[in-house]
Design an enzyme around this catalytic site. Structure first.
Site, PDB file in Angstrom:
ATOM      1  N   VAL A   1      49.813  42.620  23.300  1.00  0.00           N
ATOM      2  CA  VAL A   1      50.816  41.638  22.892  1.00  0.00           C
ATOM      3  C   VAL A   1      51.614  42.130  21.686  1.00  0.00           C
ATOM      4  CG1 VAL A   1      49.581  39.644  23.849  1.00  0.00           C
ATOM      5  CG2 VAL A   1      49.016  40.425  21.540  1.00  0.00           C
ATOM      6  N   ASP A   2      51.448  43.421  21.358  1.00  0.00           N
ATOM      7  CA  ASP A   2      52.048  43.945  20.125  1.00  0.00           C
ATOM      8  C   ASP A   2      53.448  44.536  20.302  1.00  0.00           C
ATOM      9  OD1 ASP A   2      51.504  46.450  21.374  1.00  0.00           O
ATOM     10  OD2 ASP A   2      49.558  46.588  20.371  1.00  0.00           O
TER      11      ASP A   2
ATOM     12  N   HIS B   1      50.082  39.553  29.112  1.00  0.00           N
ATOM     13  CA  HIS B   1      49.477  38.563  28.218  1.00  0.00           C
ATOM     14  C   HIS B   1      50.458  38.042  27.172  1.00  0.00           C
ATOM     15  CE1 HIS B   1      45.122  40.100  29.237  1.00  0.00           C
ATOM     16  NE2 HIS B   1      45.688  39.441  30.222  1.00  0.00           N
TER      17      HIS B   1
ATOM     18  N   CYS C   1      57.747  26.449  22.925  1.00  0.00           N
ATOM     19  CA  CYS C   1      57.572  25.021  22.686  1.00  0.00           C
ATOM     20  C   CYS C   1      56.647  24.438  23.758  1.00  0.00           C
ATOM     21  CB  CYS C   1      58.928  24.324  22.721  1.00  0.00           C
ATOM     22  SG  CYS C   1      58.773  22.542  22.592  1.00  0.00           S
TER      23      CYS C   1
ATOM     24  N   CYS D   1      59.437  21.362  25.500  1.00  0.00           N
ATOM     25  CA  CYS D   1      60.569  21.794  26.336  1.00  0.00           C
ATOM     26  C   CYS D   1      60.357  23.195  26.904  1.00  0.00           C
ATOM     27  CB  CYS D   1      61.879  21.716  25.553  1.00  0.00           C
ATOM     28  SG  CYS D   1      62.031  22.950  24.250  1.00  0.00           S
TER      29      CYS D   1
ATOM     30  N   GLY E   1      42.653  52.746  27.769  1.00  0.00           N
ATOM     31  CA  GLY E   1      42.163  51.909  26.667  1.00  0.00           C
ATOM     32  C   GLY E   1      41.895  50.471  27.012  1.00  0.00           C
TER      33      GLY E   1
ATOM     34  N   ASN F   1      39.598  56.851  28.224  1.00  0.00           N
ATOM     35  CA  ASN F   1      38.815  55.971  27.354  1.00  0.00           C
ATOM     36  C   ASN F   1      37.687  56.804  26.720  1.00  0.00           C
ATOM     37  OD1 ASN F   1      37.146  53.817  26.305  1.00  0.00           O
ATOM     38  ND2 ASN F   1      38.125  52.448  27.785  1.00  0.00           N
TER      39      ASN F   1
HETATM   40  P1  OAD Z   1      38.912  45.629  24.767  1.00  0.00           P
HETATM   41  O1  OAD Z   1      38.723  45.499  23.294  1.00  0.00           O
HETATM   42  O2  OAD Z   1      38.077  44.816  25.671  1.00  0.00           O
HETATM   43  O3  OAD Z   1      38.719  47.156  25.196  1.00  0.00           O
HETATM   44  C1  OAD Z   1      39.334  48.193  24.470  1.00  0.00           C
HETATM   45  C2  OAD Z   1      38.965  49.498  25.126  1.00  0.00           C
HETATM   46  O4  OAD Z   1      39.688  50.535  24.480  1.00  0.00           O
HETATM   47  C3  OAD Z   1      37.472  49.857  25.036  1.00  0.00           C
HETATM   48  O5  OAD Z   1      37.000  50.206  26.327  1.00  0.00           O
HETATM   49  C4  OAD Z   1      37.460  51.065  24.086  1.00  0.00           C
HETATM   50  O6  OAD Z   1      36.439  51.996  24.410  1.00  0.00           O
HETATM   51  C5  OAD Z   1      38.832  51.649  24.331  1.00  0.00           C
HETATM   52  N1  OAD Z   1      39.368  52.451  23.219  1.00  0.00           N
HETATM   53  C6  OAD Z   1      39.142  52.333  21.892  1.00  0.00           C
HETATM   54  N2  OAD Z   1      39.856  53.243  21.210  1.00  0.00           N
HETATM   55  C7  OAD Z   1      40.563  53.968  22.119  1.00  0.00           C
HETATM   56  C8  OAD Z   1      41.496  55.051  22.038  1.00  0.00           C
HETATM   57  N3  OAD Z   1      41.855  55.560  20.882  1.00  0.00           N
HETATM   58  N4  OAD Z   1      42.016  55.529  23.204  1.00  0.00           N
HETATM   59  C9  OAD Z   1      41.667  54.990  24.403  1.00  0.00           C
HETATM   60  N5  OAD Z   1      40.791  53.980  24.528  1.00  0.00           N
HETATM   61  C10 OAD Z   1      40.252  53.459  23.409  1.00  0.00           C
HETATM   62  O7  OAD Z   1      40.477  45.387  25.054  1.00  0.00           O
HETATM   63  P2  OAD Z   1      41.206  45.049  26.424  1.00  0.00           P
HETATM   64  O8  OAD Z   1      40.543  45.698  27.576  1.00  0.00           O
HETATM   65  O9  OAD Z   1      42.648  45.281  26.204  1.00  0.00           O
HETATM   66  O10 OAD Z   1      43.204  39.071  26.131  1.00  0.00           O
HETATM   67  O11 OAD Z   1      40.954  43.500  26.499  1.00  0.00           O
HETATM   68  C11 OAD Z   1      41.589  42.768  27.508  1.00  0.00           C
HETATM   69  C12 OAD Z   1      41.976  41.420  27.000  1.00  0.00           C
HETATM   70  O12 OAD Z   1      40.840  40.784  26.397  1.00  0.00           O
HETATM   71  C13 OAD Z   1      43.008  41.411  25.909  1.00  0.00           C
HETATM   72  O13 OAD Z   1      44.318  41.502  26.383  1.00  0.00           O
HETATM   73  C14 OAD Z   1      42.758  40.104  25.239  1.00  0.00           C
HETATM   74  C15 OAD Z   1      41.263  40.161  25.157  1.00  0.00           C
HETATM   75  O14 OAD Z   1      40.614  38.945  25.046  1.00  0.00           O
HETATM   76  C16 OAD Z   1      43.658  37.916  25.676  1.00  0.00           C
HETATM   77  O15 OAD Z   1      43.729  37.670  24.484  1.00  0.00           O
HETATM   78  C17 OAD Z   1      44.078  36.984  26.756  1.00  0.00           C
END
Ligand code: OAD
Length: 248
Positions: A104-105, A120, A128, A131, A186, A212
């Site tokens: 979301v960045d 996401h 809002c 609306c 990642g 990863n």
């Molecule tokens: P996670 O925090 O679940 O997973 C991050 C992954 O990135 C892990 O598997 C790490 O091993 C890997 N990682 C860390 N450093 C890295 C690097 N330098 N290069 C490559 N990989 C690396 O994050 P997401 O899978 O994005 O949703 O999580 C999915 C969703 O869960 C997010 O979008 C968010 C969260 O709750 C919502 O907020 C709806």
């Protein structure tokens, strides 16, 4: 990460007409953005049930906004890294190249990627609840901001229990079904439906590459798991792509 694996990934990417990249929080880790489920990740310090659900927002909007205000303020201090830039560069070289992100960045856009599907939502968007109008702003809107229509404003992100933005998800499904290569970068692969896009791509015949440093839920089904930080892995692939007689 073995050099033969990097060669294989580069060869698949060089031959691909359609590439879909699925990114998660690990993509932004090297820009200094915390992930969610790593040892010092956000969900080890904060409870998602109190901060990232519609019920939490109804119960305590000030608390939820306080957390999002901090995350929004942090955006001003971060920058895309070389890995984001390489993806933006590869988009110029491949006929159909799309980044589908759970992040979301906004860093993919800031690095110059154009075909970005944000599953996401975005931290810099507010919506809002009345609306439903959205606007992009990083201004500090205060502890319980309101829309001109009088209803409450909320962060423009997807919370647990909410559906993904339908158009974004449809595009992601279409790209997953039709890609020659899916590059998963990642993500822990535990949040649905985003993670299912990798399985879908694989089921439709795509080569699946997982980048990863830790084994994820998707490493096992990947054709190649590059066990490395994404900056290193993408740089390694790029060097092969630019090798003698290859891309400029
Ligand atoms: P996670 O925090 O679940 O997973 C991050 C992954 O990135 C892990 O598997 C790490 O091993 C890997 N990682 C860390 N450093 C890295 C690097 N330098 N290069 C490559 N990989 C690396 O994050 P997401 O899978 O994005 O949703 O999580 C999915 C969703 O869960 C997010 O979008 C968010 C969260 O709750 C919502 O907020 C709806």
């Amino acid at each position: 990460m073995k050099s033969e694996q990097v060669q294989t990934c580069a060869a698949w990417l060089a031959a691909a007409k359609t590439v879909c990249v699925l990114t998660g929080a690990g993509m932004s880790a090297e820009s200094g953005v915390p992930t969610f489920r790593d040892r010092d990740g956000l969900w080890s310090k904060f409870n998602p049930a109190e901060l990232a659900t519609p019920e939490a927002f109804r119960r305590n909007p000030v608390k939820v906004w306080e957390w999002y205000r901090r995350r929004r303020a942090a955006l001003a201090k971060i920058r895309p890294h070389r890995g984001h830039e390489l993806l933006a560069d590869w988009e110029q070289q491949v006929a159909d190249f799309t980044v589908v992100t759970q992040n979301v960045d906004g860093l993919h856009h800031r690095a110059g990627s154009r075909n970005v599907v944000e599953l996401h939502g975005r931290l810099d968007v507010v919506r809002c609840v009345g609306c439903r109008q959205e606007r992009q702003t990083l201004e500090d809107l205060g502890e319980d901001p309101r829309c001109d229509c009088g209803a409450r404003l909320r962060p423009g992100v997807v919370w647990f229990g909410e559906a993904l933005p339908p158009r974004a998800f449809e595009t992601a499904l279409e790209k997953a079904r039709n890609c020659d290569v899916m590059l998963v970068i990642g993500t822990s692969g535990v949040v649905q439906p985003a993670a299912s896009l990798a399985e879908l791509a694989k089921g439709y015949g795509a080569k699946l590459i997982d980048i990863n440093p830790q084994r994820s839920e998707l490493s096992g089904i990947a054709d190649v798991w590059l066990e490395a930080a994404c900056g290193t892995a993408l740089q390694g692939i790029d060097e092969v792509l630019r090798g003698p007689g290859k891309r400029p």
